[in-house]
Write a protein that holds these residues in place. Structure first.
Motif, short mmCIF file in Angstrom:
data_model
loop_
_atom_site.label_atom_id
_atom_site.label_comp_id
_atom_site.label_asym_id
_atom_site.label_seq_id
_atom_site.Cartn_x
_atom_site.Cartn_y
_atom_site.Cartn_z
N GLU A 274 0.81 -1.22 0.00
CA GLU A 274 0.00 0.00 0.00
C GLU A 274 0.84 1.27 0.00
O GLU A 274 0.53 2.23 -0.71
N GLU A 275 1.89 1.31 0.80
CA GLU A 275 2.63 2.56 0.97
C GLU A 275 3.79 2.71 -0.02
O GLU A 275 4.22 3.83 -0.30
N ALA A 276 4.26 1.60 -0.56
CA ALA A 276 5.35 1.67 -1.55
C ALA A 276 4.83 1.72 -2.98
O ALA A 276 5.57 2.08 -3.89
N SER A 277 3.55 1.37 -3.18
CA SER A 277 2.98 1.26 -4.53
C SER A 277 3.80 0.29 -5.36
O SER A 277 4.26 0.60 -6.46
N THR A 278 3.97 -0.93 -4.82
CA THR A 278 4.72 -1.97 -5.53
C THR A 278 3.92 -3.26 -5.59
O THR A 278 3.05 -3.52 -4.75
N PHE A 309 -1.50 5.53 -2.68
CA PHE A 309 -1.79 4.35 -1.87
C PHE A 309 -2.45 3.30 -2.77
O PHE A 309 -3.51 3.57 -3.34
N THR A 310 -1.86 2.13 -2.90
CA THR A 310 -2.52 1.08 -3.67
C THR A 310 -3.64 0.46 -2.83
O THR A 310 -3.67 0.60 -1.60
N ALA A 325 -5.10 -1.46 -8.35
CA ALA A 325 -5.72 -0.14 -8.20
C ALA A 325 -4.80 0.79 -7.43
O ALA A 325 -4.24 0.42 -6.39
N ASN A 326 -4.65 2.02 -7.95
CA ASN A 326 -3.89 3.09 -7.31
C ASN A 326 -4.83 4.18 -6.83
O ASN A 326 -5.63 4.71 -7.61
#
Length: 409
Positions: A274-278, A309-310, A325-326
């Motif tokens: 969620e926080e790294a968007s990976t 946030f993903t 989803a982003n």
């Protein structure tokens, strides 16, 4: 930790019956339910349930998706229960389970889980019972593939619970509760985009998702605050989660694992941070329950800077694509999967609304429905080019704070 499953069911039944009746009256006045369903069946459609957050949302909504056009038509509010932010249907299709993302169930600091019987002819929901989720703010649940248990992730409480399913589909009290303790990850994500302020969950353990593998042998739980994905063997006799070896895999500090998805072949596993968007790609050994890390990919365009946030990750039914989803970037990223399971970013589709909390692909693999939480709307796309493109269907469907969509198959 366990609390009685004796609940204020009479109050909830009242909420469902009175509010559903009021919300449905206008629609029924225009077109009787039997007429609507007959028309839907003749044209080819599938029923869908949409969970929402209390505030703008009114509970669980019942929709029909036209499989020829992708048009969504609201039938009614099927269950006016508090913050049903995540939904799952029993493998037999007869029961719907919903988390109630609250922290005050029956005067405790726990959330709850609601079981509802499905009328498969009409889509109507009937309350079976409500039990404690054994932790505050349950954010996710899933149903065991063999239909014996519901697994719950309590975000606020930092715990995972196992709820047995009774013969009538109702739920028993938890047979197991795993409380995540200590080992909180770093506040800032290791792999966040430049300039990111995506800091959301490293103040304490936060259980965010729990689901078994395809066979129902091993169960996995993502704790965002601990930067861990736990692995357990399911003891079906006792209804307990037994720690596997290793007990967890760690993601990079601060990256925050949120949701994950198995490939249909059961050999590939994709974790969304969620926080790294990976997107992390693992191979999976179904005999041992062991995840082996392979690759990491950004879910954002190479030039992106700032905060994102993903939220959701899904693999297509044919196993050719993985979608992500982003939130804030407000997009669905499309990855193509090669024969080894490796994903590569193909494209990004704008969600046409703010903060896509989750999305779901319909059972035919033809349409994708995005829940744009802060825009109070659903948006539907057609999957084109074998799934490598998302084409907006020119329809916005109003729903207050939509959070989750499941289809009745």
């Amino acid at each position: 930790m366990k609390q009685s499953d004796t609940t204020n069911e009479s109050d909830l039944v009242g909420m469902i019956s009175r509010r559903t009746l009021l919300k449905s009256a206008a629609a029924l006045a225009v077109a009787p339910m039997t007429s609507f369903l007959a028309q839907a069946g003749a044209h080819g459609s599938v029923l869908a349930y949409v969970g929402s957050y209390t505030g703008n949302g009114q509970g669980i909504y019942l929709f029909s998706l036209d499989l020829a056009t992708g048009d969504l038509t609201q039938i009614k509010v099927a269950a006016a229960i508090p913050s049903p932010s995540w939904l799952a249907i029993h493998p037999n299709g007869n029961t719907l389970y919903a988390v109630n993302e609250i922290g005050n169930f029956n005067g405790t600091t726990s959330g709850s889980v609601t079981a509802l019987a499905i009328n498969r002819a009409t889509g109507d929901l009937t309350l079976l019972n409500v039990v404690s989720s054994q932790g505050s703010g349950p954010a996710h649940l899933s149903v065991d593939p063999l239909g014996q248990f519901v697994f719950v992730a309590n975000y606020g409480g930092g715990s995972f619970a196992v709820l047995p399913i009774k013969q009538d589909g109702s739920l028993g009290n938890a047979t197991d509760v795993n409380l995540d303790v200590g080992s909180v990850g770093s506040t800032k994500a290791t792999n966040a985009p430049p300039g990111s302020f995506a800091i959301s969950g490293h103040d304490a353990p936060h259980a965010h998702m729990i689901q078994s593998d395809i066979a129902g042998t091993f169960v996995f739980g993502a704790d965002l605050g601990q930067d861990r994905i736990y692995s357990w063997r399911l003891d079906r006799q006792a209804g307990k989660l037994v720690a596997n070896t290793p007990a967890f895999v760690a993601v990079p500090p601060g990256d925050g694992p949120r949701h994950f998805a198995f490939h249909p072949n059961g050999l590939f596993f994709y974790s969304l941070q969620e926080e790294a968007s990976t997107l992390l790609f693992y191979t999976y050994d179904a005999k041992t329950g062991v995840l082996t890390p392979q690759q990491m990919h950004s879910t954002l365009p190479a030039e992106f800077v700032g905060t994102n946030f993903t939220s959701e990750v899904r693999v297509s039914q044919d196993g050719k694509f993985v979608y992500v989803a982003n939130r804030l970037h407000d997009s669905i990223a499309i990855f193509e999967i090669d024969g080894s399971g490796s994903p590569s970013l193909l494209d990004e589709a704008w969600t046409r609304g703010d903060y896509p909390r989750s999305f779901t692909i319909d059972p035919t693999g033809s349409f994708l429905v995005s829940c744009n939480q802060r825009s109070d709307a659903l948006v539907t796309y057609s999957l084109k080019g074998d799934g490598r493109r998302l084409v907006f269907g020119d329809q916005y469907t109003p729903v207050g704070n939509p959070a989750c969509v499941v289809f009745l198959t």
